[in-house]
Design a protein around this motif. Structure first.
Motif, PDB file in Angstrom:
ATOM      1  N   LEU A   1       0.835  -1.202   0.000  1.00  0.00           N
ATOM      2  CA  LEU A   1       0.000   0.000   0.000  1.00  0.00           C
ATOM      3  C   LEU A   1       0.873   1.257   0.000  1.00  0.00           C
TER       4      LEU A   1
ATOM      5  N   GLY B   1       3.898   1.431  -1.098  1.00  0.00           N
ATOM      6  CA  GLY B   1       4.512   1.485  -2.423  1.00  0.00           C
ATOM      7  C   GLY B   1       3.564   2.093  -3.436  1.00  0.00           C
ATOM      8  N   LEU B   2       2.307   1.674  -3.370  1.00  0.00           N
ATOM      9  CA  LEU B   2       1.316   2.234  -4.296  1.00  0.00           C
ATOM     10  C   LEU B   2       1.179   3.730  -4.055  1.00  0.00           C
ATOM     11  N   ALA B   3       1.170   4.104  -2.794  1.00  0.00           N
ATOM     12  CA  ALA B   3       0.958   5.508  -2.468  1.00  0.00           C
ATOM     13  C   ALA B   3       2.126   6.359  -2.941  1.00  0.00           C
TER      14      ALA B   3
ATOM     15  N   VAL C   1       3.639   4.805  -7.019  1.00  0.00           N
ATOM     16  CA  VAL C   1       2.716   4.767  -8.153  1.00  0.00           C
ATOM     17  C   VAL C   1       1.880   6.032  -8.235  1.00  0.00           C
TER      18      VAL C   1
END
Lengths: 152, 259, 270
Positions: A21, A23-25, A28
């Protein structure tokens, strides 16, 4: 012992979820928490905003310095009024700065580019950028191009 | 007239099943919490439902991301905007593919296993036996499995999305030579944390709820025979997949569409 | 029907049906305390259903089931669970929890209902396993046991909390003669030494007659006969005779109800 391995793997699993999460925040979506609340608002009126939408970025020399907060129609001037939230640490925009609506690539999203003028006085909260350049509307361009072709 | 009666009967029995499913959920979740007993059971189920699904999720995520990168590149390169591959891969993964594909794989991998396990417990009278010992099987068997599925799906979905994005990056940046600065910058500019990442996560939460609910209910409600269990397992996969796809449209319309 | 001094389960005017099929029709059954009561009848007469009704897993259409004056069908969920703590049930398949060891299976009800220390639990479990002769198997998983052993472990689990009532659902079916003999002895011995009430549902006539103090025979959703094994052996009503001697046809028909045989056969040619 078996329970222990199980607990460790579950712990690792949950951790992997949190890492994913984060990493996504960060990676990405490029979430930037540090200067989200410390901003000031300036306004600009445009003849035509084209496809500009709220949350579109505001850049200076290609560097993002804020985002479009709100777009309304100014009833008196009959122009679009765009509110921009500019990061608080970008406090050196002179009052004669100009704002233009640009397009990323040929078909990309539209954003606002600001170029700084020469005055010493800087834009404050609620100030207006007077010098604006509207969006390039592709249909107009094509129309002009065709008109030129025909008239030649 | 007969057909009409058949239709009515079918509709009523579906409605009754839905009512039973609701009752089951209510009875298993609305209870005095017993953290000391429940937590180890929950952890165990997270292991079975989540940790053991990790491999299939990571592998699928990687390949789907890579395929997206490859397909996106071949299409976008014609317009000279191949640097938008990152944006395309990330948006389609975060918004749609991660929650939906994860939920579908989850229904097949973990949902069917949950149904079969609970169904077999019913067939071998383990559920009755629990009841006779004075333990409510809804709280002991159904509730930890339900919570585990509910918690695991969003985690798996986030892992799927991240792995997929890196899969797309491997193909796009490493193999096809997109400039990696613009690949990531385009992605970060277009993906919004709240609108895209969190909405995708909300989808995963909803799917986790629905898929696990269907799975445990089908197991709990199945006929306690080998045929009944096989039917229930099939039903779990079919109903859960349909529910996920249908709900995905509704959620997408609410979150991203302007319907 | 003779009256008992001390009745632990009193079933009055019990009716139960499944779909259109009536399983019980205003049945009265009394189970004496501290004795072994056999419930016998042909397959499919709902003997197992009776145990489930007593355990409160099914609700009757009408009638009452009094266990020490508590009416099972009217209890709410939590009262029901507390009554069940006083019952042990041995399921036909054993119904051991397949994901935990023999030891944990027997320890399970103790852990659920008491706050005993691990040492105490260990002692109790080993005692119960010793009683069924399987103390040496406490580390095995249920999948490693033979059918007879699994049933004995299940029996140890059923008596783990020293219940007042132990119900046996078809304890003898599918057992080889040795395992059967072991079980028969075990049930008798446990009943004598622990002093609980046993209810055995079975269609194995000889074994049940051998250990039961009192027997009810069920057929056609009624109790057709009750009495001690001796009384039933001498009963000369045709139904009881047929069942006791295992005659193929009689008042309990060999054929499932069907239309006329000849018409049925000829219909195919039509």
């Amino acid at each position: 012992m078996r329970m222990r391995i199980l607990e460790i793997s579950v712990g690792a699993f949950v951790l992997a979820g949190v890492v994913a999460l984060v990493g996504l925040a960060l990676n990405v979506s490029g979430l930037n928490l540090s200067n989200s609340d410390n901003t000031y608002t300036v306004y600009a009126r445009f003849e035509n905003i084209g496809g500009l939408t709220p949350r579109a970025k505001v850049t200076m020399s290609g560097v993002a310095i804020g985002e479009v907060a709100d777009i309304t129609l100014d009833r008196d001037m009959l122009m679009a009024r765009v509110a921009m939230n500019i990061h608080g640490n970008v406090d050196f925009l002179s009052v004669d700065s100009s704002a233009s609506i640009l397009t990323a690539g040929l078909l990309g999203e539209q954003y606002i580019g600001i170029s700084v003028g020469a005055e010493d006085e800087n834009l404050k909260e609620g100030a207006y950028i007077e010098d604006t350049q509207s969006a390039l509307v592709l249909e107009d361009l094509i129309g002009k191009f065709l008109f030129n072709e025909v008239s030649e | 007239m007969n057909q009409l009666a058949l239709l009515g009967h079918a509709a009523l029995s579906k409605l009754a099943a839905f009512g039973r499913a609701g009752m089951m959920l209510f009875q298993s979740l609305v209870a005095k919490p017993q953290p000391v007993i429940m937590f180890p059971l929950f952890v165990k189920q997270v292991y079975f439902v989540g940790v053991l699904s990790l491999i299939i999720i990571v592998v699928s995520g990687l390949f789907i991301g890579m395929v997206l990168g490859l397909q996106g590149y071949t299409i976008l390169v014609d317009y000279g905007s191949e640097q938008a591959v990152g944006q395309m891969v990330a948006l389609s993964l975060v918004r749609e593919l991660a929650p939906v594909v994860t939920a579908l794989l989850f229904a097949g991998r973990a949902g069917s296993a949950l149904t079969a396990e609970i169904g077999l417990m019913k067939a071998t009278e383990q559920l009755s036996s629990l009841e006779m010992i004075g333990v409510d099987p809804l709280r002991r068997i159904v509730a930890p499995r339900f919570w585990a599925g509910f918690v695991c799906l969003p985690i798996l979905s986030a892992i799927f999305a991240l792995v997929g994005v890196y899969g797309g990056a491997i193909v796009g940046v490493e193999w096809l030579g997109i400039y990696d600065g613009s690949f990531w910058a385009n992605m970060q500019n277009s993906v919004d944390f709240y609108d895209d990442v969190l909405n995708g996560l909300i989808k995963a939460v909803v799917f986790g709820f629905v898929v696990t609910w269907i799975a445990v209910f089908q197991g709990y409600d199945c006929m306690p025979t080998s045929e009944g269990i096989s039917q229930a397992t099939t039903k779990t996969v079919v109903y859960a997949s349909l529910a996920v796809l249908g709900l995905d449209f509704i959620l997408t319309a609410v979150m991203f569409g302007e319907l | 029907m003779n009256e008992f001094d001390d009745v632990v389960i009193d079933i009055q005017k019990l009716s139960f049906s499944r779909g259109d099929r009536s399983i019980y029709d205003e049945v009265d059954i009394k189970i004496p305390r501290g004795k072994i009561t056999g419930i016998m009848g042909p397959s499919g007469t709902g003997k197992t259903t009776l145990l489930r009704l007593i355990g409160g897993q099914l609700k009757p259409d009408a009638g009452s089931i009094l266990v020490d004056d508590e009416n099972i069908p009217e209890l709410n969920r939590s009262d029901l669970f507390s009554v069940r703590e006083r019952m042990g049930m041995l399921f036909q398949s054993g119904a051991l929890f397949t994901d935990i060891s023999v030891f944990e299976n027997v320890a399970f009800p103790i852990r659920v209902h008491t706050d005993l220390s691990d040492d105490m639990i260990r002692d109790v479990v080993l005692m119960k396993l010793q009683a069924v002769g399987l103390r040496g198997a406490h580390n095995l998983m249920p999948s490693e046991l033979s059918g007879g052993m699994a049933r004995r472990v299940a029996l140890a689990r059923a008596i783990a909390l020293d219940p007042d009532i132990v119900m046996y659902d078809e304890p003898f079916t599918g057992q080889d003669p040795i395992a059967m003999g072991v079980l028969v002895n075990l049930i008798r011995r446990l009943n004598n030494s622990l002093g609980h009430t046993s209810i055995i549902v079975s269609h194995d006539i000889q074994e049940t007659l051998g250990i039961a103090d009192y027997i009810h025979i069920i057929a056609d959703s009624k109790v057709i006969a009750s009495g001690t094994p001796e009384e039933l052996r001498q009963d000369d009503s045709p139904q009881v005779k047929q069942f006791m001697h295992g005659l193929p046809d009689g008042p309990v028909p060999f054929h499932y109800p069907a239309g006329d045989y000849e018409t049925d056969l000829l219909r195919g040619q039509g």
